[in-house]
Design a protein around this motif. Structure first.
Motif, short mmCIF file in Angstrom:
data_model
loop_
_atom_site.label_atom_id
_atom_site.label_comp_id
_atom_site.label_asym_id
_atom_site.label_seq_id
_atom_site.Cartn_x
_atom_site.Cartn_y
_atom_site.Cartn_z
N LEU A 15 -1.58 9.34 -0.14
CA LEU A 15 -1.73 8.32 0.90
C LEU A 15 -1.73 6.92 0.29
CD1 LEU A 15 -2.18 7.57 3.83
CD2 LEU A 15 -4.64 7.87 3.48
N THR A 16 -2.38 6.76 -0.85
CA THR A 16 -2.36 5.46 -1.53
C THR A 16 -0.92 5.06 -1.84
OG1 THR A 16 -4.52 5.85 -2.55
CG2 THR A 16 -3.12 4.18 -3.58
N HIS A 17 -0.15 6.01 -2.34
CA HIS A 17 1.26 5.75 -2.67
C HIS A 17 2.06 5.39 -1.42
CE1 HIS A 17 5.07 6.18 -4.82
NE2 HIS A 17 5.49 6.92 -3.82
N ARG A 18 1.85 6.14 -0.34
CA ARG A 18 2.61 5.90 0.89
C ARG A 18 2.25 4.56 1.51
NH1 ARG A 18 1.51 11.01 4.44
NH2 ARG A 18 2.89 9.92 5.92
N LEU A 19 0.96 4.23 1.50
CA LEU A 19 0.54 2.95 2.07
C LEU A 19 1.02 1.80 1.20
CD1 LEU A 19 -0.95 1.45 4.25
CD2 LEU A 19 -3.09 1.88 3.06
N ARG A 20 0.99 1.97 -0.13
CA ARG A 20 1.52 0.96 -1.04
C ARG A 20 2.99 0.71 -0.76
NH1 ARG A 20 1.26 3.57 -5.56
NH2 ARG A 20 -0.85 2.95 -6.21
N ASP A 21 3.76 1.78 -0.58
CA ASP A 21 5.19 1.64 -0.29
C ASP A 21 5.41 0.92 1.04
OD1 ASP A 21 6.01 2.85 -2.61
OD2 ASP A 21 6.49 4.78 -1.69
N ALA A 22 4.59 1.22 2.03
CA ALA A 22 4.74 0.58 3.34
C ALA A 22 4.49 -0.92 3.25
CB ALA A 22 3.78 1.22 4.35
N ILE A 23 3.48 -1.30 2.48
CA ILE A 23 3.21 -2.73 2.29
C ILE A 23 4.33 -3.37 1.50
CG2 ILE A 23 1.65 -4.39 1.18
CD1 ILE A 23 -0.66 -2.44 1.80
N LEU A 39 -4.27 3.83 10.90
CA LEU A 39 -3.64 4.37 9.70
C LEU A 39 -3.82 5.87 9.62
CD1 LEU A 39 -4.70 1.64 7.10
CD2 LEU A 39 -2.46 1.92 8.18
N SER A 40 -4.97 6.35 10.04
CA SER A 40 -5.24 7.79 10.04
C SER A 40 -4.25 8.52 10.94
CB SER A 40 -6.67 8.05 10.52
OG SER A 40 -6.94 9.43 10.57
N GLU A 41 -3.98 7.93 12.11
CA GLU A 41 -3.03 8.54 13.05
C GLU A 41 -1.60 8.42 12.52
OE1 GLU A 41 -1.58 8.08 17.72
OE2 GLU A 41 -3.28 6.93 16.95
N ARG A 42 -1.25 7.27 12.00
CA ARG A 42 0.11 7.03 11.52
C ARG A 42 0.49 7.95 10.37
NH1 ARG A 42 3.09 1.34 9.97
NH2 ARG A 42 4.67 2.19 8.58
N PHE A 43 -0.42 8.13 9.41
CA PHE A 43 -0.10 8.91 8.22
C PHE A 43 -0.63 10.34 8.27
CE2 PHE A 43 0.02 4.48 6.69
CZ PHE A 43 1.28 4.48 6.09
N GLY A 44 -1.28 10.70 9.38
CA GLY A 44 -1.79 12.06 9.50
C GLY A 44 -2.82 12.39 8.44
N ALA A 45 -3.72 11.45 8.18
CA ALA A 45 -4.72 11.63 7.13
C ALA A 45 -6.12 11.42 7.71
CB ALA A 45 -4.48 10.63 6.00
N SER A 46 -7.12 11.91 6.99
CA SER A 46 -8.50 11.74 7.44
C SER A 46 -8.93 10.28 7.25
CB SER A 46 -9.43 12.65 6.64
OG SER A 46 -9.52 12.22 5.31
N ARG A 47 -9.95 9.88 7.99
CA ARG A 47 -10.48 8.52 7.85
C ARG A 47 -11.00 8.30 6.44
NH1 ARG A 47 -12.06 6.16 12.90
NH2 ARG A 47 -13.03 4.47 11.70
N ALA A 48 -11.60 9.34 5.84
CA ALA A 48 -12.12 9.21 4.48
C ALA A 48 -10.99 8.95 3.49
CB ALA A 48 -12.89 10.47 4.07
N SER A 49 -9.85 9.62 3.67
CA SER A 49 -8.70 9.41 2.78
C SER A 49 -8.13 8.01 2.95
CB SER A 49 -7.61 10.45 3.06
OG SER A 49 -8.03 11.74 2.69
#
Length: 216
Positions: A15-23, A39-49
């Motif tokens: 998720l860090t990698h995907r969000l970095r790429d998006a930015i 972001l949780s909904e967009r990337f299909g990840a938990s709030r903690a992630s």
């Protein structure tokens, strides 16, 4: 409970990698708020992630966390971008040198294919494709160079200056200038000429610094 922990540990770095790429790819604007629920909904990840990814990117200087207001994309000034490219100049020159020293037959075939795609995109004026192939080339050279410390630092630095370089890619005539510079780097690596690879990389990044200064 253990299953949840395992999922978060598996998705956190991704998720860090995907969000970095998006930015980096300007999917989020400077100063845009990064809302955990969205972001949780967009990337299909938990709030903690999501929270962990934002903390990681805050440490890289891509995100800033505001008291009682959450997180937002940090705006990188042109002056900061210049400093970042100045640091990259030393690191990328080292990686290009290592790539020339480490080159294998398989690596050479990949670089020749990228060389052809760079020239085609530049000749056709396909700037989006040209920018994409250049990014692939940078990643491939880092892989071939196999310098773990330099690669880790470069991934962070490139993400911070990517928005400004993306703008430069669309400056009229820029591709006609930078394409031969990229080809020169590739040819030097293919020739296994470490000195030439280092010098070609320095020359290319020095040109980027000069253009950023003109923007400033």
């Amino acid at each position: 409970m253990s299953t949840t922990i395992e999922v978060e540990q598996a998705t956190g770095p991704d998720l860090t990698h995907r969000l970095r790429d998006a930015i980096q790819n300007a999917e989020f604007a400077p100063h845009q708020r990064l809302i955990e629920a969205d972001l949780s909904e967009r990337f299909g990840a938990s709030r903690a992630s999501v929270r962990t990814a934002l903390l990681n990117l805050a440490g890289e200087g891509l995100v800033e966390r505001l008291p009682n207001r959450g997180a937002r994309v940090r705006a990188i000034t042109v002056g900061e971008a210049i400093e970042i490219v100045e640091v990259r100049l030393g690191l990328e020159s080292l990686v290009a040198r290592k790539a020339a020293e480490n080159l294998t037959t398989k690596d050479a075939a990949v670089l020749r294919e990228l060389r052809g795609r760079i020239e085609s995109a530049a000749n056709e004026g396909s700037l989006v494709e040209y920018s994409r192939v250049n990014q692939e080339l940078d990643e491939r050279i880092r892989e071939i160079g196999a310098h773990a410390t330099a690669t880790q630092l470069l991934e962070r630095l490139r993400a911070q200056s990517a928005r400004h370089q993306f703008r430069l890619a669309f400056v009229p005539g820029r591709a006609a200038t930078s394409a031969p510079e990229h080809v020169a780097i590739i040819d030097a690596i293919l020739a296994r000429d470490a000195d030439a690879a280092e010098e070609a990389t320095r020359r290319h990044l020095a040109g980027i610094i000069a253009m950023l200064r003109a923007m400033d």
